[in-house]
Write a protein that holds these residues in place. Sequence first.
Motif, PDB file in Angstrom:
ATOM      1  N   GLU A 229      -4.941  -5.156  -3.270  1.00  0.00           N
ATOM      2  CA  GLU A 229      -5.312  -6.243  -4.176  1.00  0.00           C
ATOM      3  C   GLU A 229      -5.061  -7.597  -3.528  1.00  0.00           C
ATOM      4  N   ALA A 230      -3.965  -7.703  -2.781  1.00  0.00           N
ATOM      5  CA  ALA A 230      -3.641  -8.962  -2.117  1.00  0.00           C
ATOM      6  C   ALA A 230      -4.695  -9.328  -1.078  1.00  0.00           C
ATOM      7  N   VAL A 231      -5.236  -8.330  -0.387  1.00  0.00           N
ATOM      8  CA  VAL A 231      -6.285  -8.605   0.602  1.00  0.00           C
ATOM      9  C   VAL A 231      -7.486  -9.258  -0.067  1.00  0.00           C
ATOM     10  N   VAL A 232      -7.969  -8.682  -1.156  1.00  0.00           N
ATOM     11  CA  VAL A 232      -9.154  -9.210  -1.831  1.00  0.00           C
ATOM     12  C   VAL A 232      -8.877 -10.586  -2.432  1.00  0.00           C
ATOM     13  N   LYS A 233      -7.643 -10.810  -2.882  1.00  0.00           N
ATOM     14  CA  LYS A 233      -7.274 -12.112  -3.449  1.00  0.00           C
ATOM     15  C   LYS A 233      -6.880 -13.124  -2.377  1.00  0.00           C
ATOM     16  N   ASP A 234      -6.880 -12.696  -1.115  1.00  0.00           N
ATOM     17  CA  ASP A 234      -6.475 -13.537   0.016  1.00  0.00           C
ATOM     18  C   ASP A 234      -5.043 -14.028  -0.158  1.00  0.00           C
ATOM     19  N   GLU A 235      -4.191 -13.100  -0.594  1.00  0.00           N
ATOM     20  CA  GLU A 235      -2.780 -13.401  -0.766  1.00  0.00           C
ATOM     21  C   GLU A 235      -1.962 -12.680   0.304  1.00  0.00           C
ATOM     22  N   PHE A 236      -0.671 -12.951   0.317  1.00  0.00           N
ATOM     23  CA  PHE A 236       0.214 -12.353   1.306  1.00  0.00           C
ATOM     24  C   PHE A 236       0.337 -10.852   1.088  1.00  0.00           C
ATOM     25  N   VAL A 237       0.290 -10.087   2.160  1.00  0.00           N
ATOM     26  CA  VAL A 237       0.477  -8.643   2.111  1.00  0.00           C
ATOM     27  C   VAL A 237       1.922  -8.319   2.471  1.00  0.00           C
ATOM     28  N   PHE A 238       2.560  -7.535   1.617  1.00  0.00           N
ATOM     29  CA  PHE A 238       3.951  -7.163   1.838  1.00  0.00           C
ATOM     30  C   PHE A 238       4.076  -6.313   3.100  1.00  0.00           C
ATOM     31  N   VAL A 239       4.982  -6.680   3.975  1.00  0.00           N
ATOM     32  CA  VAL A 239       5.166  -5.975   5.246  1.00  0.00           C
ATOM     33  C   VAL A 239       6.637  -5.646   5.440  1.00  0.00           C
ATOM     34  N   ASP A 240       6.944  -4.359   5.590  1.00  0.00           N
ATOM     35  CA  ASP A 240       8.297  -3.953   5.985  1.00  0.00           C
ATOM     36  C   ASP A 240       8.466  -4.191   7.478  1.00  0.00           C
ATOM     37  N   PRO A 241       9.667  -4.494   7.923  1.00  0.00           N
ATOM     38  CA  PRO A 241       9.897  -4.587   9.374  1.00  0.00           C
ATOM     39  C   PRO A 241       9.537  -3.264  10.040  1.00  0.00           C
ATOM     40  N   PRO A 242       8.664  -3.284  11.036  1.00  0.00           N
ATOM     41  CA  PRO A 242       8.257  -2.018  11.657  1.00  0.00           C
ATOM     42  C   PRO A 242       9.376  -1.391  12.464  1.00  0.00           C
ATOM     43  N   ILE A 243       9.390  -0.063  12.466  1.00  0.00           N
ATOM     44  CA  ILE A 243      10.390   0.711  13.202  1.00  0.00           C
ATOM     45  C   ILE A 243       9.648   1.630  14.169  1.00  0.00           C
ATOM     46  N   LEU A 244      10.117   1.690  15.395  1.00  0.00           N
ATOM     47  CA  LEU A 244       9.473   2.565  16.374  1.00  0.00           C
ATOM     48  C   LEU A 244       9.782   4.024  16.050  1.00  0.00           C
ATOM     49  N   PRO A 245       8.770   4.835  15.790  1.00  0.00           N
ATOM     50  CA  PRO A 245       9.016   6.251  15.484  1.00  0.00           C
ATOM     51  C   PRO A 245       9.605   6.980  16.692  1.00  0.00           C
ATOM     52  N   THR A 246      10.414   7.983  16.402  1.00  0.00           N
ATOM     53  CA  THR A 246      10.990   8.810  17.469  1.00  0.00           C
ATOM     54  C   THR A 246      10.773  10.282  17.141  1.00  0.00           C
ATOM     55  N   LYS A 247      10.875  11.110  18.163  1.00  0.00           N
ATOM     56  CA  LYS A 247      10.712  12.546  17.997  1.00  0.00           C
ATOM     57  C   LYS A 247      12.051  13.256  18.174  1.00  0.00           C
ATOM     58  N   ASN A 248      12.167  14.427  17.543  1.00  0.00           N
ATOM     59  CA  ASN A 248      13.363  15.234  17.729  1.00  0.00           C
ATOM     60  C   ASN A 248      13.230  16.093  18.991  1.00  0.00           C
ATOM     61  N   TRP A 249      14.214  16.927  19.233  1.00  0.00           N
ATOM     62  CA  TRP A 249      14.218  17.706  20.478  1.00  0.00           C
ATOM     63  C   TRP A 249      13.089  18.716  20.533  1.00  0.00           C
ATOM     64  N   ARG A 250      12.491  19.023  19.374  1.00  0.00           N
ATOM     65  CA  ARG A 250      11.352  19.940  19.344  1.00  0.00           C
ATOM     66  C   ARG A 250      10.013  19.230  19.514  1.00  0.00           C
ATOM     67  N   GLY A 251      10.076  17.928  19.670  1.00  0.00           N
ATOM     68  CA  GLY A 251       8.840  17.170  19.852  1.00  0.00           C
ATOM     69  C   GLY A 251       8.155  16.805  18.560  1.00  0.00           C
ATOM     70  N   LYS A 252       8.850  16.962  17.428  1.00  0.00           N
ATOM     71  CA  LYS A 252       8.296  16.610  16.122  1.00  0.00           C
ATOM     72  C   LYS A 252       8.768  15.215  15.727  1.00  0.00           C
ATOM     73  N   TRP A 253       7.893  14.470  15.033  1.00  0.00           N
ATOM     74  CA  TRP A 253       8.268  13.127  14.584  1.00  0.00           C
ATOM     75  C   TRP A 253       9.396  13.218  13.566  1.00  0.00           C
ATOM     76  N   LYS A 254      10.406  12.394  13.736  1.00  0.00           N
ATOM     77  CA  LYS A 254      11.519  12.355  12.788  1.00  0.00           C
ATOM     78  C   LYS A 254      11.097  11.646  11.521  1.00  0.00           C
ATOM     79  N   LYS A 255      11.640  12.091  10.395  1.00  0.00           N
ATOM     80  CA  LYS A 255      11.363  11.456   9.111  1.00  0.00           C
ATOM     81  C   LYS A 255      12.471  10.468   8.776  1.00  0.00           C
TER      82      LYS A 255
END
Length: 255
Positions: A229-255
């Motif tokens: 809705e903010a995009v269409v209204k040309d308002e600010f879009v809420f953004v969380d600070p991005p975090i670099l994803p990491t994988k566990n020892w099995r090569g799966k993305w951590k949650k």
Amino acid sequence: MIDIHCHLLPAVDDGPGTVEQTIEMAKRAVEEGVTAIVVTPHAFHPQFETEDLNVQEAAATLQNVLRQEAIKLDIYPGQEIRVFGDLVQALEDGEALSLAGSRYVLVEFPSDTVPAYAEQLFFRLQAEGYTPVIAHPERNKELATNPKRLMDFVSSGALSQVTTSSLTGEFGQNVKEIAFVFLRNGLSQLVASDAHSTGRRTFYWEEAKQVVTDELGAGRWETLVENAEAVVKDEFVFVDPPILPTKNWRGKWKK
């Protein structure tokens, strides 16, 4: 609910081939809770000849058709723009369109790579007051295998938009997993359908809402809805600070 990325215009690109098919798509969208759509035909894409298309006129014509059919769906003009070096000038000249006339510009990378000039292009876009929105990063091979590229874009002020059909597994389990990785780690802030038809490439809004709510909570889904809705209204879009994803020892993305 607003869909900011949808190929709804008839006989334009790889979306619906007829007005009748467009009407069926519009009905499906309304059934799934969509109240407005930004029509985003491909632009500056080597596979589609859309340079002579007047998207504003086409969107206005479609809006009239939907009103005649008593379909309560608001239509806004936009484009899904394949990145190219002169994009900023094209926007300034009116040859390229932002989403609903806003600061937000939906851009698409080639499916396998991210062009080397992308960072410089995004810097120029932002210097002119635009905010790049990267379409379906989960389906880009380079971003999916190296999320740091996407993190760098988002850290510098860009946004990205995952697709409902990716979240529901229509593009396979690997794409679904990386789509959730991007949402969970603040690398994607928007969800849209990228719908092309009422077949396999349809909306999936109801299913996406369910899986996102189950995985990330109802609050995250509401934020995604508010961001669109903010995009269409040309308002600010809420953004969380991005975090670099990491994988566990099995090569799966951590949650």
